[in-house]
Design an enzyme around this catalytic site. Structure first.
Site, PDB file in Angstrom:
ATOM      1  N   HIS A  19      -3.982  24.081   5.238  1.00 49.69           N
ATOM      2  CA  HIS A  19      -2.626  24.208   4.677  1.00 49.69           C
ATOM      3  C   HIS A  19      -2.787  24.340   3.155  1.00 49.69           C
ATOM      4  CE1 HIS A  19       1.343  22.669   3.369  1.00 49.69           C
ATOM      5  NE2 HIS A  19       1.772  22.981   4.584  1.00 49.69           N
ATOM      6  N   ASP A  50      -7.424  16.020   6.326  1.00 49.29           N
ATOM      7  CA  ASP A  50      -5.979  16.220   6.353  1.00 49.29           C
ATOM      8  C   ASP A  50      -5.516  15.909   7.775  1.00 49.29           C
ATOM      9  OD1 ASP A  50      -3.438  17.187   6.702  1.00 49.29           O
ATOM     10  OD2 ASP A  50      -3.719  18.987   5.492  1.00 49.29           O
ATOM     11  N   GLN A  87      -1.422  16.923  10.996  1.00 46.14           N
ATOM     12  CA  GLN A  87      -1.108  17.386  12.356  1.00 46.14           C
ATOM     13  C   GLN A  87      -1.910  16.652  13.422  1.00 46.14           C
ATOM     14  OE1 GLN A  87       1.390  19.276  12.839  1.00 46.14           O
ATOM     15  NE2 GLN A  87       1.694  20.286  10.872  1.00 46.14           N
ATOM     16  N   LYS A  92       6.331  13.649  10.139  1.00 41.49           N
ATOM     17  CA  LYS A  92       5.800  14.445  11.262  1.00 41.49           C
ATOM     18  C   LYS A  92       5.468  13.563  12.459  1.00 41.49           C
ATOM     19  CE  LYS A  92       3.629  17.899   8.244  1.00 41.49           C
ATOM     20  NZ  LYS A  92       4.472  19.095   8.363  1.00 41.49           N
ATOM     21  N   CYS A 112       2.623  28.053   5.206  1.00 35.33           N
ATOM     22  CA  CYS A 112       1.800  27.514   4.099  1.00 35.33           C
ATOM     23  C   CYS A 112       0.310  27.590   4.413  1.00 35.33           C
ATOM     24  CB  CYS A 112       2.172  26.067   3.760  1.00 35.33           C
ATOM     25  SG  CYS A 112       3.869  25.871   3.268  1.00 35.33           S
TER      26      CYS A 112
HETATM   27  N1  7TS Z   1      -1.304  19.583   5.823  1.00 33.30           N
HETATM   28  C1  7TS Z   1      -0.959  20.101   7.010  1.00 33.30           C
HETATM   29  C2  7TS Z   1      -2.038  20.386   8.012  1.00 33.30           C
HETATM   30  C3  7TS Z   1       0.371  20.356   7.294  1.00 33.30           C
HETATM   31  O1  7TS Z   1       0.707  20.872   8.470  1.00 33.30           O
HETATM   32  C4  7TS Z   1       1.378  20.087   6.310  1.00 33.30           C
HETATM   33  C5  7TS Z   1       2.808  20.426   6.529  1.00 33.30           C
HETATM   34  C6  7TS Z   1       0.968  19.515   5.110  1.00 33.30           C
HETATM   35  C7  7TS Z   1      -0.384  19.280   4.900  1.00 33.30           C
HETATM   36  C8  7TS Z   1       1.951  19.101   4.052  1.00 33.30           C
HETATM   37  O2  7TS Z   1       2.702  18.031   4.516  1.00 33.30           O
HETATM   38  P1  7TS Z   1       3.927  17.450   3.659  1.00 33.30           P
HETATM   39  O3  7TS Z   1       4.538  16.424   4.553  1.00 33.30           O
HETATM   40  O4  7TS Z   1       3.369  16.894   2.419  1.00 33.30           O
HETATM   41  O5  7TS Z   1       4.833  18.623   3.411  1.00 33.30           O
HETATM   42  N2  7TS Z   1       3.035  21.469   7.416  1.00 33.30           N
HETATM   43  C9  7TS Z   1       4.197  22.117   7.636  1.00 33.30           C
HETATM   44  C10 7TS Z   1       4.314  23.105   8.592  1.00 33.30           C
HETATM   45  O6  7TS Z   1       3.393  23.487   9.316  1.00 33.30           O
HETATM   46  N3  7TS Z   1       5.586  23.571   8.594  1.00 33.30           N
HETATM   47  O7  7TS Z   1       6.275  22.923   7.660  1.00 33.30           O
HETATM   48  C11 7TS Z   1       5.432  22.006   7.052  1.00 33.30           C
END
Ligand code: 7TS
Length: 412
Positions: free
Chosen positions: A122, A199, A202, A225, A372
């Protein structure tokens, strides 16, 4: 095994209709819905215990501090941390990775050093490192991803050198759902004297995680999430590392002492111990309480069963999608043994946004765009993709309805 249909009653949002249809929410990789238990925990905090933490001796502040630190303990146990002090509250995965980049990377990486990053990351696990590398001059090496979205382990592991200081890898890709063997990569990283940043945005919401078994030095994830509130997330770090790291932001609560010296006309400052050293200012107290409630909800279902439920849904959906429409393409591996509940797809002749808008007309929420993760889309030779992502409350009946609407789309 829990029954998805039965737990849906815990989620108030499933009472609503979208465009006249029952809501089918397949955008869980972006954020998940919240059960009543999480909403109630936040509300109870504000209605009955609201005060600032760590600051006052009065009853409400004591209660708020207990709830806040209790949440840290719940989170630490959930991921197998040695102690709650290894759990730093942040806004989410993005802030967690930026914290490591600025607090550790900015001070420890110099020209000649190397950071190894997979091309399926990401942007939040790419951009902070690109920013810091421009400031300090270290080199970023990117490890290949195969055309089916799986990690090219040979390339990743072959790119370690004596100069590698850090490896960055997501445990699950937010585009393909591919699960990476981060334990294997962490072992190679440590053999080269490098640190391992995982990371877990997910993975933590969907499977049982033990940071000590993975031997991750850092693990980043987001509360929103995994049934929790927005604006709260976690950076796990091994205590010895956190102790050596410089603060991220400056302000209240992250210091032990600030003393003004008239002689030098400056302030001497000593830092608080981790995790508070990294938590300047008033934290998201209600968010932490909500995240602890989310974790308790997931623990009641059992993380092994959460994983199994999503696996069954993915297998079911992939089989049906492969035979439903001639114009539909699934991207990346469809081997259920290699992935979690995320399915990227496209429909010939339509943009991913057109696909998502068509589904939205029938109350079905999927994400479209490049999620992203543009480098991974480059590998897939795509501008964008539509993405269905599942969670605990999704059912096979919803997948059947999704397939029906996709068939209608093809006719249309
Ligand atoms: N890393 C991964 C693997 C992610 O899927 C996401 C967010 C982030 C980092 C960032 O997370 P945040 O909570 O700091 O925003 N992914 C997604 C997505 O797949 N669709 O919207 C956000």
């Amino acid at each position: 095994m829990f029954i998805a249909q039965a737990i849906r009653d815990d989620f108030p949002i499933f009472k609503r209709k979208v465009n006249g249809y029952p809501l089918i929410y397949f955008d869980n990789a972006a954020t998940t819905q919240k059960p009543r238990q999480v909403i109630d925990a936040e509300q109870d905090f504000y209605e009955n215990h609201n005060a600032n933490v760590h600051r006052a001796v009065h009853t409400l502040s004591q209660e708020a501090t207990e709830l806040h630190e209790g949440a840290r303990e719940t989170i630490g146990k959930f991921i197998g941390a040695k102690e709650p002090a290894e759990v730093v509250f942040v806004r989410g995965t993005t802030e967690a990775i930026n914290l490591v980049a600025y607090s550790w990377g900015l001070r420890n990486l110099k020209a000649g050093d190397e950071v190894l990053i997979s091309l399926m990351e990401h942007h939040s696990n790419i951009v902070p490192w690109e920013i810091i590398s421009r400031l300090t001059g270290f080199t970023i090496k990117y490890a290949n991803v195969n055309s089916d979205g799986t990690l090219d382990y040979k390339d990743f592991e072959g790119k370690f050198t004596k100069n590698t200081k850090l490896a960055c890898l997501s445990q699950v890709s937010n585009v393909s759902g591919v699960i990476n063997d981060v334990k294997r990569v962490a072992k190679v990283a440590h053999e080269h004297g490098a640190l391992m940043l995982v990371d877990g945005a997910q993975s933590v919401p969907h499977m049982s995680i033990d940071v000590r078994d993975l031997d991750a030095d850092f693990l980043a994830f987001s509360g929103h999430k995994m049934l929790g509130p927005t604006g709260i997330g976690v950076l796990y770090g091994k205590k010895a590392l956190l102790e050596k790291m410089a603060p991220f932001e400056g302000g209240g609560e992250m210091i032990k002492e600030v003393s003004y010296s008239p002689q030098s006309e400056g302030c001497g400052i000593s830092w608080n111990a981790p995790p508070w050293k990294f938590e300047a200012g008033t934290p998201n107290i209600a968010g932490g309480v909500g995240l602890a409630a989310a974790i308790k909800y997931l623990q009641r279902l059992g993380m092994a069963d959460v994983f199994q439920h999503e696996k069954e849904l993915t297998e079911y959906a992939v089989k049906k999608l492969q035979n439903c429409c001639t114009k539909l393409a699934l991207y990346g591996t469809t081997n259920p043994a290699l992935k979690c509940g995320i399915i990227p797809f496209g429909v010939e002749g339509l943009s991913s946004h057109d696909v998502a808008l068509f589904l939205d007309n029938y109350g079905i929420m999927v994400r479209s765009g490049f999620h992203c993760a543009q480098p991974l889309h480059q590998i897939f030779k795509l501008q964008s993709s539509a993405r269905a992502s599942f969670y605990i409350y999704n059912t096979k009946e919803e997948i059947d309805r999704f397939i029906e609407v996709l068939k209608e789309m093809e006719q249309f």
